[in-house]
Scaffold this active site. Structure first.
Site, PDB file in Angstrom:
ATOM      1  N   SER A  12       0.858  -1.184   0.000  1.00  0.00           N
ATOM      2  CA  SER A  12       0.000   0.000   0.000  1.00  0.00           C
ATOM      3  C   SER A  12       0.891   1.229   0.000  1.00  0.00           C
ATOM      4  CB  SER A  12      -0.898   0.011   1.241  1.00  0.00           C
ATOM      5  OG  SER A  12      -1.585   1.247   1.361  1.00  0.00           O
ATOM      6  N   TYR A  66      -1.104  -0.659  10.304  1.00  0.00           N
ATOM      7  CA  TYR A  66      -1.256  -1.073   8.913  1.00  0.00           C
ATOM      8  C   TYR A  66      -0.045  -0.642   8.092  1.00  0.00           C
ATOM      9  CZ  TYR A  66      -3.447  -1.483   4.276  1.00  0.00           C
ATOM     10  OH  TYR A  66      -3.741  -1.812   2.980  1.00  0.00           O
ATOM     11  N   LYS A 112       2.627  -2.939   5.803  1.00  0.00           N
ATOM     12  CA  LYS A 112       2.751  -2.785   4.357  1.00  0.00           C
ATOM     13  C   LYS A 112       4.165  -2.379   3.955  1.00  0.00           C
ATOM     14  CE  LYS A 112      -1.275  -4.203   3.257  1.00  0.00           C
ATOM     15  NZ  LYS A 112      -1.422  -5.468   2.510  1.00  0.00           N
TER      16      LYS A 112
END
Length: 294
Positions: free
Chosen positions: A145, A159, A163
């Site tokens: 991402s 998160y 990533k």
């Protein structure tokens, strides 16, 4: 590698969103598609939809955070088809963390790492040795991402960290495959360049009890629709990238043996340049200032 009819593609997190879009694109190229997801009902619905379109589909429930599930998936696929040509380690979750990093529930980190990082590694370990040994052209796509893969959004730090790890894991995988002179390539995917309508915002619905929060959230989970409404009420433009465009980027990138599956975007390019320049200048990460909260 050239995508061709009769090849086999395995996609995790395939019941919806980017994963399902990739499976549809592969099926349109004539590939046999294997869908893996933790959500059984949505998985069967996705598989039935592809079958109605004429695709050859096999679906299997799997929690990629559990190594045994991914190993069993590989055994199933190789027992059924004897080969895998495309592997998309795409399953991912949002952590559900809130507040400052030091306030996060440790289980938010454990769950996000189990799926977003360990899930990718489990896929690599279960499939890649067999893909190499098969001697046929193949390709591995790992979903990262821009949040973390390029620069972190501090309000979603868990998160972002996972990533960022996917990028480094894929760089290492690429180097290892080249060192082995394997006929298998590797790519890291940055879906976008805009927001995507996926189930990531509702990841908590599938959160295993072993990673349950040790204390309740202070605020309710917010859906994508609620977030979009809040942004529009604040006068901020919200743009979305169709998941089909992401799937096209992946298919084209595999055909071109492209490592960075990174759509063109002025915003992303500015972040990349600013982060790189900050490192070269040994300077503070000023590219984060826009996101730093009071």
């Amino acid at each position: 590698m050239r995508l061709a009819a009769g090849q086999v593609a395995v996609v995790t997190g395939a019941a919806s969103g980017i994963g399902l879009a990739m499976a549809r694109r592969f099926a349109a190229e004539g590939l046999k598609v294997v869908l893996a997801d933790v959500e059984e009902g949505a998985l069967e619905k996705a598989a039935d939809g592809l079958r109605q379109d004429g695709a050859e589909v096999h679906a299997r429930v799997a929690d990629v955070g559990e190594r045994a599930d991914v190993v069993a998936l590989a055994e199933d696929v190789y027992g059924r088809y004897g080969a895998v040509h495309v592997l998309c380690n795409n399953a991912g979750v949002g952590s559900g963390a809130e507040g400052r990093m030091w306030e996060h529930d440790p289980n938010d980190w454990k769950w996000a790492f189990a799926v977003n990082v360990w899930g990718v590694f489990h896929g690599i370990q279960a499939f890649v040795p067999r893909m190499i040994a098969g001697g046929e052209p193949g390709h591995v796509v790992n979903t990262s991402s821009g949040d973390g893969g390029i620069a972190p959004l501090p309000t979603a730090s868990v998160y972002a960290v996972t990533k960022a790890a996917v990028v480094t894991m894929t760089e290492s995988l690429y180097a290892h495959l080249r060192a082995e002179h394997a006929r298998v390539g590797a790519s890291v995917l940055f879906p976008g360049p805009h927001m995507l309508r996926t189930g990531l915002w509702e990841s908590h619905r599938n959160r295993p009890s072993r990673y349950a929060k040790q204390r309740p959230r202070r605020t309710p989970y917010r859906s994508l629709d609620q977030w979009e409404t809040a942004m529009r009420e604040a006068g901020r433009e919200v743009r979305f990238t169709p998941v089909e465009e992401v799937a096209d980027l992946v298919a084209d990138g595999i055909a071109a043996d492209r490592f960075w599956l990174l759509p063109e975007s002025e915003h992303s390019d500015r972040q990349i340049r600013a982060r790189s320049q900050s490192m070269l200048d040994r300077a503070e990460p000023s590219y984060l200032e826009h996101f730093i909260l009071d």
